[in-house]
Design an enzyme around this catalytic site. Structure first.
Site, PDB file in Angstrom:
ATOM      1  CE  LYS A 267      37.552  38.711  44.303  1.00 54.50           C
ATOM      2  NZ  LYS A 267      37.633  40.207  44.353  1.00 54.50           N
TER       3      LYS A 267
ATOM      4  CG  ASP B 222      41.398  38.464  42.494  1.00 58.92           C
ATOM      5  OD1 ASP B 222      42.370  38.773  43.562  1.00 58.92           O
ATOM      6  OD2 ASP B 222      40.680  38.937  42.406  1.00 58.92           O
TER       7      ASP B 222
ATOM      8  CB  ALA C 125      30.234  41.650  39.465  1.00 61.66           C
TER       9      ALA C 125
ATOM     10  N   GLY D 152      34.656  35.878  39.463  1.00 53.48           N
ATOM     11  CA  GLY D 152      33.829  34.786  38.774  1.00 53.48           C
ATOM     12  C   GLY D 152      34.952  34.182  37.716  1.00 53.48           C
ATOM     13  N   GLY D 153      35.411  35.208  36.885  1.00 53.26           N
ATOM     14  CA  GLY D 153      36.317  34.807  36.013  1.00 53.26           C
ATOM     15  C   GLY D 153      37.701  34.155  36.511  1.00 53.26           C
TER      16      GLY D 153
HETATM   17  O1  C5P Z   1      45.815  40.354  37.778  1.00 48.22           O
HETATM   18  P1  C5P Z   1      44.559  40.968  37.352  1.00 48.22           P
HETATM   19  O2  C5P Z   1      44.334  40.204  35.533  1.00 48.22           O
HETATM   20  O3  C5P Z   1      43.401  40.664  37.990  1.00 48.22           O
HETATM   21  O4  C5P Z   1      44.587  42.249  36.943  1.00 48.22           O
HETATM   22  C1  C5P Z   1      43.760  42.887  36.048  1.00 48.22           C
HETATM   23  C2  C5P Z   1      44.375  44.556  36.021  1.00 48.22           C
HETATM   24  O5  C5P Z   1      44.158  45.075  37.302  1.00 48.22           O
HETATM   25  C3  C5P Z   1      45.698  44.644  35.916  1.00 48.22           C
HETATM   26  O6  C5P Z   1      45.992  44.617  34.480  1.00 48.22           O
HETATM   27  C4  C5P Z   1      46.204  45.744  36.612  1.00 48.22           C
HETATM   28  O7  C5P Z   1      45.915  46.865  35.621  1.00 48.22           O
HETATM   29  C5  C5P Z   1      45.134  45.867  37.657  1.00 48.22           C
HETATM   30  N1  C5P Z   1      45.712  45.543  38.802  1.00 48.22           N
HETATM   31  C6  C5P Z   1      46.916  46.312  39.540  1.00 48.22           C
HETATM   32  N2  C5P Z   1      47.537  45.616  40.521  1.00 48.22           N
HETATM   33  C7  C5P Z   1      47.038  44.429  41.197  1.00 48.22           C
HETATM   34  C8  C5P Z   1      46.071  43.765  40.795  1.00 48.22           C
HETATM   35  C9  C5P Z   1      45.439  44.303  39.416  1.00 48.22           C
HETATM   36  O8  C5P Z   1      47.122  47.025  39.188  1.00 48.22           O
HETATM   37  N3  C5P Z   1      47.472  44.072  42.506  1.00 48.22           N
END
Ligand code: C5P
Length: 292
Positions: A10, A134, A95, A99-100
């Site tokens: 995306k 995501d 990136a 992807g993950g």
């Molecule tokens: O949810 P995801 O694993 O993609 O998030 C990775 C990191 O990005 C989280 O540990 C957090 O530090 C940050 N994050 C955030 N607020 C979001 C999404 C992600 O602070 N809405």
């Protein structure tokens, strides 16, 4: 018997952060658009456990891989036999392309299909939200509005004004850590507390068909910290604008810059100029935005 599924990625046409939440995540509004570039995941039966292999030896193949986490989440809810899962990786990691997250969602969909749908759609959404902000988006893979920390997904009808648009993706030979990018926001108060309503403004403008105005509304709060640390990404955007992009933005937490073009010829002209300006160590892709 085995099952092979494509696992997409995306871009965020908009990622507007509204503030930090007590749970450490950030409240945001985001407009996500699927991109027709894919990894491939193959599923087959195993006696028990999750046996995971990956074409990219630089990625972890242990329990820290989102595919393994997703499979463990699936088998925690349904105690069937095990599965052998192979990931053929094409989408770059770190990136900003999800992807993950796409791999995690496709693992849930794949295992559920392979084993005759033992879990409901709602159960898959619950597991997905626990795996990453995501991941729920990738269960459906259509343009969407994401709210909350990004996991509350509302599917949007395709936007006809994007039907002839091509997207060019340019990822330098470094990635950006998502937790780092979010942490850094604390130093950028304006970016940390975005004005609410930007997402609906963009969506309404895309619906109205006013593509130039929609492109002027592309916005990403995470550009504040990431472009300050990696000025090359700002140079990428200037390059794309010089090459007649309708708009250019960083996707997610980077490091990919994307640019929208009016048709394939304009996109390919920009792609052809990249090696001269930036060498040949970058990952580049150009596809119709609405192909999937
Ligand atoms: O949810 P995801 O694993 O993609 O998030 C990775 C990191 O990005 C989280 O540990 C957090 O530090 C940050 N994050 C955030 N607020 C979001 C999404 C992600 O602070 N809405």
């Amino acid at each position: 018997m085995s099952l092979t599924l494509r696992s997409g990625c995306k871009v965020n046409l908009l990622l507007n952060i509204l503030g930090k939440r007590p749970d450490g995540f950030h409240e945001l509004e985001t407009v996500l658009h699927p991109i027709g570039l894919h990894d491939e995941l193959s599923f087959s039966a195993a006696d028990r456990g999750v046996q995971f292999t990956c074409s990219d030896p630089t990625l972890p193949a242990d329990g820290s891989n989102l595919v393994v986490k997703a499979a463990n989440g699936f088998f925690a809810r349904w105690s069937g036999p095990g599965a052998r899962i192979h990931l053929h990786k094409r989408i770059p990691a770190a990136a900003g392309l999800g992807g993950g997250s796409g791999n995690a969602a496709t693992t849930l969909l794949g295992l559920n299909k392979f084993f005759g749908r033992p879990l409901t759609d709602l159960a898959l959404v619950e597991i997905a939200a626990g795996l990453g902000s995501d991941v729920p988006f990738f269960l459906q893979g259509k343009p969407a509005l994401g709210l909350g920390r990004g996991e509350q997904v509302t599917v949007l009808d395709p936007f006809p004004c994007l039907s002839k648009v091509w997207i060019v993706l340019l990822r330098p030979n470094f990635g950006v850590s998502t937790p780092w990018a979010y942490q850094e926001l604390a130093r950028y108060p304006v970016a940390l507390k975005g004005r609410p309503g930007r997402a609906s403004e963009l969506i309404e403008t895309l619906r109205s068909g006013d593509l130039p105005r929609a492109c002027s509304l592309l916005y990403n709060s995470l550009e504040a910290p990431v472009l300050a640390r990696y000025p090359l990404l700002e140079v990428f955007q200037e390059f794309f604008r010089r090459h007649h992009a309708l708009g250019s933005l960083m996707s997610g937490s980077g490091s990919t810059t994307f640019a929208l073009f009016d048709g394939e010829a304009a996109a390919q002209r920009a792609v052809a100029a990249i090696p001269t300006e930036f060498g040949d160590t970058n990952w580049i892709a150009a596809v119709p935005l609405m192909a999937s």
